[in-house]
Design an enzyme around this catalytic site. Structure first.
Site, PDB file in Angstrom:
ATOM      1  N   LYS A 183     -40.392 -15.331  47.640  1.00 39.41           N
ATOM      2  CA  LYS A 183     -39.806 -16.210  46.624  1.00 39.41           C
ATOM      3  C   LYS A 183     -38.395 -15.728  46.263  1.00 39.41           C
ATOM      4  CE  LYS A 183     -41.463 -19.318  44.693  1.00 39.41           C
ATOM      5  NZ  LYS A 183     -41.626 -20.778  44.993  1.00 39.41           N
ATOM      6  N   THR A 200     -40.372 -18.060  40.265  1.00 38.94           N
ATOM      7  CA  THR A 200     -41.367 -17.329  39.499  1.00 38.94           C
ATOM      8  C   THR A 200     -40.779 -16.078  38.837  1.00 38.94           C
ATOM      9  OG1 THR A 200     -43.331 -15.945  39.800  1.00 38.94           O
ATOM     10  CG2 THR A 200     -42.002 -16.297  41.742  1.00 38.94           C
ATOM     11  N   ASP A 201     -41.405 -15.674  37.719  1.00 39.56           N
ATOM     12  CA  ASP A 201     -40.986 -14.421  37.073  1.00 39.56           C
ATOM     13  C   ASP A 201     -41.354 -13.199  37.910  1.00 39.56           C
ATOM     14  OD1 ASP A 201     -43.750 -14.417  36.699  1.00 39.56           O
ATOM     15  OD2 ASP A 201     -43.675 -13.915  34.559  1.00 39.56           O
ATOM     16  N   GLU A 202     -42.211 -13.394  38.941  1.00 43.12           N
ATOM     17  CA  GLU A 202     -42.630 -12.237  39.755  1.00 43.12           C
ATOM     18  C   GLU A 202     -41.458 -11.629  40.516  1.00 43.12           C
ATOM     19  OE1 GLU A 202     -46.218 -12.098  41.884  1.00 43.12           O
ATOM     20  OE2 GLU A 202     -47.302 -13.277  40.406  1.00 43.12           O
ATOM     21  N   TYR A 255     -45.518 -12.134  48.563  1.00 41.35           N
ATOM     22  CA  TYR A 255     -45.283 -13.408  47.876  1.00 41.35           C
ATOM     23  C   TYR A 255     -43.981 -13.355  47.087  1.00 41.35           C
ATOM     24  CZ  TYR A 255     -45.421 -16.812  44.084  1.00 41.35           C
ATOM     25  OH  TYR A 255     -45.073 -17.783  43.179  1.00 41.35           O
TER      26      TYR A 255
HETATM   27  P1  NAD Z   1     -50.413 -24.395  44.652  1.00 40.70           P
HETATM   28  O1  NAD Z   1     -50.828 -23.356  45.628  1.00 40.70           O
HETATM   29  O2  NAD Z   1     -51.407 -24.966  43.716  1.00 40.70           O
HETATM   30  O3  NAD Z   1     -49.771 -25.634  45.438  1.00 40.70           O
HETATM   31  C1  NAD Z   1     -48.880 -25.460  46.513  1.00 40.70           C
HETATM   32  C2  NAD Z   1     -48.698 -26.813  47.186  1.00 40.70           C
HETATM   33  O4  NAD Z   1     -47.756 -26.638  48.268  1.00 40.70           O
HETATM   34  C3  NAD Z   1     -49.993 -27.350  47.815  1.00 40.70           C
HETATM   35  O5  NAD Z   1     -50.127 -28.723  47.540  1.00 40.70           O
HETATM   36  C4  NAD Z   1     -49.804 -27.105  49.299  1.00 40.70           C
HETATM   37  O6  NAD Z   1     -50.500 -28.037  50.114  1.00 40.70           O
HETATM   38  C5  NAD Z   1     -48.290 -27.232  49.439  1.00 40.70           C
HETATM   39  N1  NAD Z   1     -47.775 -26.488  50.608  1.00 40.70           N
HETATM   40  C6  NAD Z   1     -48.036 -25.203  50.943  1.00 40.70           C
HETATM   41  N2  NAD Z   1     -47.402 -24.895  52.096  1.00 40.70           N
HETATM   42  C7  NAD Z   1     -46.709 -26.002  52.466  1.00 40.70           C
HETATM   43  C8  NAD Z   1     -45.849 -26.304  53.560  1.00 40.70           C
HETATM   44  N3  NAD Z   1     -45.574 -25.401  54.504  1.00 40.70           N
HETATM   45  N4  NAD Z   1     -45.297 -27.540  53.616  1.00 40.70           N
HETATM   46  C9  NAD Z   1     -45.567 -28.471  52.665  1.00 40.70           C
HETATM   47  N5  NAD Z   1     -46.395 -28.247  51.623  1.00 40.70           N
HETATM   48  C10 NAD Z   1     -46.951 -27.024  51.525  1.00 40.70           C
HETATM   49  O7  NAD Z   1     -49.176 -23.769  43.889  1.00 40.70           O
HETATM   50  P2  NAD Z   1     -48.732 -23.939  42.367  1.00 40.70           P
HETATM   51  O8  NAD Z   1     -49.432 -22.934  41.563  1.00 40.70           O
HETATM   52  O9  NAD Z   1     -48.773 -25.359  42.004  1.00 40.70           O
HETATM   53  O10 NAD Z   1     -47.204 -23.458  42.482  1.00 40.70           O
HETATM   54  C11 NAD Z   1     -46.159 -24.386  42.741  1.00 40.70           C
HETATM   55  C12 NAD Z   1     -44.835 -23.651  42.752  1.00 40.70           C
HETATM   56  O11 NAD Z   1     -44.624 -23.026  41.485  1.00 40.70           O
HETATM   57  C13 NAD Z   1     -44.742 -22.536  43.805  1.00 40.70           C
HETATM   58  O12 NAD Z   1     -43.453 -22.582  44.357  1.00 40.70           O
HETATM   59  C14 NAD Z   1     -44.954 -21.259  43.003  1.00 40.70           C
HETATM   60  O13 NAD Z   1     -44.265 -20.194  43.598  1.00 40.70           O
HETATM   61  C15 NAD Z   1     -44.337 -21.643  41.674  1.00 40.70           C
HETATM   62  N6  NAD Z   1     -44.887 -20.952  40.501  1.00 40.70           N
HETATM   63  C16 NAD Z   1     -46.235 -20.939  40.272  1.00 40.70           C
HETATM   64  C17 NAD Z   1     -46.733 -20.329  39.122  1.00 40.70           C
HETATM   65  C18 NAD Z   1     -48.211 -20.283  38.823  1.00 40.70           C
HETATM   66  O14 NAD Z   1     -48.604 -19.600  37.882  1.00 40.70           O
HETATM   67  N7  NAD Z   1     -49.063 -20.996  39.533  1.00 40.70           N
HETATM   68  C19 NAD Z   1     -45.847 -19.729  38.214  1.00 40.70           C
HETATM   69  C20 NAD Z   1     -44.468 -19.759  38.487  1.00 40.70           C
HETATM   70  C21 NAD Z   1     -44.005 -20.386  39.616  1.00 40.70           C
HETATM   71  O1  DAU Z   2     -46.142 -14.876  37.309  1.00 38.85           O
HETATM   72  C1  DAU Z   2     -46.104 -16.088  37.997  1.00 38.85           C
HETATM   73  C2  DAU Z   2     -47.062 -16.040  39.157  1.00 38.85           C
HETATM   74  O2  DAU Z   2     -48.374 -16.109  38.602  1.00 38.85           O
HETATM   75  C3  DAU Z   2     -46.860 -17.164  40.167  1.00 38.85           C
HETATM   76  O3  DAU Z   2     -45.613 -17.014  40.774  1.00 38.85           O
HETATM   77  C4  DAU Z   2     -47.954 -17.155  41.234  1.00 38.85           C
HETATM   78  O4  DAU Z   2     -47.814 -18.277  42.084  1.00 38.85           O
HETATM   79  C5  DAU Z   2     -49.299 -17.198  40.557  1.00 38.85           C
HETATM   80  O5  DAU Z   2     -50.326 -17.067  41.529  1.00 38.85           O
HETATM   81  C6  DAU Z   2     -49.418 -16.079  39.534  1.00 38.85           C
HETATM   82  O6  DAU Z   2     -49.466 -14.804  40.189  1.00 38.85           O
HETATM   83  P1  DAU Z   2     -50.448 -13.663  39.688  1.00 38.85           P
HETATM   84  O7  DAU Z   2     -50.684 -12.685  40.773  1.00 38.85           O
HETATM   85  O8  DAU Z   2     -50.006 -13.131  38.365  1.00 38.85           O
HETATM   86  O9  DAU Z   2     -51.744 -14.581  39.430  1.00 38.85           O
HETATM   87  P2  DAU Z   2     -53.287 -14.339  39.648  1.00 38.85           P
HETATM   88  O10 DAU Z   2     -53.974 -15.446  38.922  1.00 38.85           O
HETATM   89  O11 DAU Z   2     -53.631 -14.120  41.081  1.00 38.85           O
HETATM   90  O12 DAU Z   2     -53.543 -12.992  38.862  1.00 38.85           O
HETATM   91  C7  DAU Z   2     -53.266 -12.867  37.482  1.00 38.85           C
HETATM   92  C8  DAU Z   2     -53.639 -11.467  37.064  1.00 38.85           C
HETATM   93  O13 DAU Z   2     -55.066 -11.324  37.139  1.00 38.85           O
HETATM   94  C9  DAU Z   2     -53.074 -10.395  37.967  1.00 38.85           C
HETATM   95  O14 DAU Z   2     -52.754  -9.264  37.190  1.00 38.85           O
HETATM   96  C10 DAU Z   2     -54.225 -10.066  38.922  1.00 38.85           C
HETATM   97  C11 DAU Z   2     -55.448 -10.285  38.047  1.00 38.85           C
HETATM   98  N1  DAU Z   2     -56.647 -10.751  38.756  1.00 38.85           N
HETATM   99  C12 DAU Z   2     -56.552 -11.851  39.552  1.00 38.85           C
HETATM  100  C13 DAU Z   2     -57.651 -12.327  40.223  1.00 38.85           C
HETATM  101  C14 DAU Z   2     -57.537 -13.532  41.128  1.00 38.85           C
HETATM  102  C15 DAU Z   2     -57.872 -10.112  38.557  1.00 38.85           C
HETATM  103  O15 DAU Z   2     -57.960  -9.122  37.819  1.00 38.85           O
HETATM  104  N2  DAU Z   2     -58.963 -10.569  39.226  1.00 38.85           N
HETATM  105  C16 DAU Z   2     -58.904 -11.655  40.067  1.00 38.85           C
HETATM  106  O16 DAU Z   2     -59.948 -12.018  40.675  1.00 38.85           O
END
Ligand code: NAD
Ligand code: DAU
Length: 342
Positions: free
Chosen positions: A154, A125-127, A150
């Site tokens: 990562k 992730t970019d985080e 988190y």
């Molecule tokens: P998500 O939370 O939707 O899905 C996570 C999946 O992992 C689920 O199916 C869950 O059951 C499984 N999981 C969790 N813990 C586990 C464990 N201990 N063993 C086996 N399976 C397990 O997440 P997502 O948004 O699809 O993210 C997927 C990946 O991409 C993550 O590694 C996250 O860090 C990365 N990522 C997400 C975003 C985003 O915006 N959502 C952006 C950049 C990177």
């Molecule tokens: O940048 C990549 C990341 O993006 C991934 O690595 C993470 O898995 C994914 O969850 C996401 O993280 P964020 O913290 O950026 O996502 P989230 O959707 O939780 O929040 C996005 C922005 O919105 C953040 O600035 C917090 C804000 N927010 C979020 C929620 C849930 C609100 O203002 N209100 C809310 O209720």
């Protein structure tokens, strides 16, 4: 190709699995997923009966189960999505996050060392770069400055994956993507939560002043980048994957309200997230220089389609919120256990 997809029942992993299995070639996919609150087998329903699809319910922290899955399935390529992915949950329960994201990744890397795949894609992730002051953008050499449990967990997993590449010559690629959006995202993240609340006519909770900036990437563009990297990526390298769409949260929320035909009066400013990163910004110049990949989705179009999907699937939202999706697992898969791995 034999693909092991961890976390393939989650938002991005299931989009990736559906997309790979919809293609013509003879790809075999084993999804390994613990089915936490975020993992839902319904997400894989469109491809569940395709030849070449297998599912194994297992936890990546379970070294024996992971080793056996590698031993039996012998993946050519591993794409590692499984994670505790929500920042707010990581603040409530930091050690769960470290256990899955960092320790779980170590378990997978160890199994990969014993049964080496051609490629191990670690999805990050970019985080990990932390907040970036305008007008700067993070590239792959930027320092790691994670500020939440988190992102720290990562960053730890990224460093482990890269250390395995150096120490054991494991062919690892690390991807760092920006905020994904699209169908099937659990309604705890900003966009699906705001859509669900708008459709239910309940307040939309915006943290602080809502001026935090995130770069929005459609999940299909992210998955396409991973597919490109499986074919063309250089092992040992890190690749940023951005949507080139930086927007303040409040603007995203306003657009959702407009598209849902709901009033801005539904916006409720609530206390800020602790250590809330103000701005994420990254460049995908490296990936774009090495491939034809570009983000294809326009944000407004992607958002409109995403809202349409949530409107058409209220039952999905209800089921993931109530945890009822586990009944689907029990009905279709429970009891078949590890035998499903082969
Ligand atoms: P998500 O939370 O939707 O899905 C996570 C999946 O992992 C689920 O199916 C869950 O059951 C499984 N999981 C969790 N813990 C586990 C464990 N201990 N063993 C086996 N399976 C397990 O997440 P997502 O948004 O699809 O993210 C997927 C990946 O991409 C993550 O590694 C996250 O860090 C990365 N990522 C997400 C975003 C985003 O915006 N959502 C952006 C950049 C990177
Ligand atoms: O940048 C990549 C990341 O993006 C991934 O690595 C993470 O898995 C994914 O969850 C996401 O993280 P964020 O913290 O950026 O996502 P989230 O959707 O939780 O929040 C996005 C922005 O919105 C953040 O600035 C917090 C804000 N927010 C979020 C929620 C849930 C609100 O203002 N209100 C809310 O209720």
């Amino acid at each position: 190709m034999r693909l092991l997809v961890t976390g393939g029942a989650g938002f991005i992993g299931s989009t990736f699995a559906r997309s790979i299995l919809s293609r013509e070639d003879a790809t075999e996919v084993l999804v390994l997923d613990a089915l936490t609150y975020a993992g839902n087998l319904e997400n894989l329903e469109p491809v569940a009966r395709r030849p070449g699809f297998e599912f194994l319910r297992a936890d990546i922290r379970d070294a024996q189960a992971v080793r056996e899955s590698f031993q039996l399935f012998r993946p050519d390529v591993v794409v590692h999505f499984a994670a505790e992915s929500h920042v707010d949950r990581s603040i409530l329960s930091p050690t769960d996050c470290v256990a899955t994201n960092t320790q779980g990744t170590a378990v997978l890397l160890e199994a990969a060392r014993q049964y080496p795949p051609r490629l191990f894609v670690h999805v990050s992730t970019d985080e990990v770069y932390g907040s970036i002051d305008a007008p700067g953008v993070a590239d792959e050499a930027s320092p790691l400055r994670p500020s939440s449990p988190y992102s720290a967990s990562k960053a730890g997993s990224d460093l482990l994956a890269l250390a395995y590449a150096e120490t054991f010559s494991l062919p690892v690629i690390v991807t760092r993507a920006s905020n994904n959006y699209g169908p099937y995202q659990f309604p705890e993240k900003l966009i699906p939560l705001m859509i669900a609340n708008a459709l239910d006519d309940v307040p939309l909770p915006v943290y602080g002043d809502g001026m935090q900036v995130r770069d929005w990437l459609h999940v299909e563009d992210h998955c396409r980048a991973i597919t490109v990297l499986i074919e063309q990526g250089r092992p040992g390298e890190i690749y940023n994957v951005g949507g080139n769409c930086p927007l303040p949260n409040i603007e995203v929320v306003r657009r959702i309200l407009r598209l849902c035909d709901r009033p801005e009066a539904l916006i409720e400013h609530v206390p800020d997230r602790p250590a809330h990163d103000r701005r994420y910004a990254l460049t995908s110049a490296k990936l774009q220089a090495e491939s034809e990949w570009r983000p294809a989705w326009q944000f407004d179009e992607g958002l409109r389609e995403t809202i349409r999907w949530y409107r058409r699937n209220p039952g999905w939202v209800e089921r993931v919120r109530s945890g009822e999706y586990l009944r689907y697992y029990n009905r279709n898969y429970s009891g078949r256990g590890a035998a499903m791995a082969r």
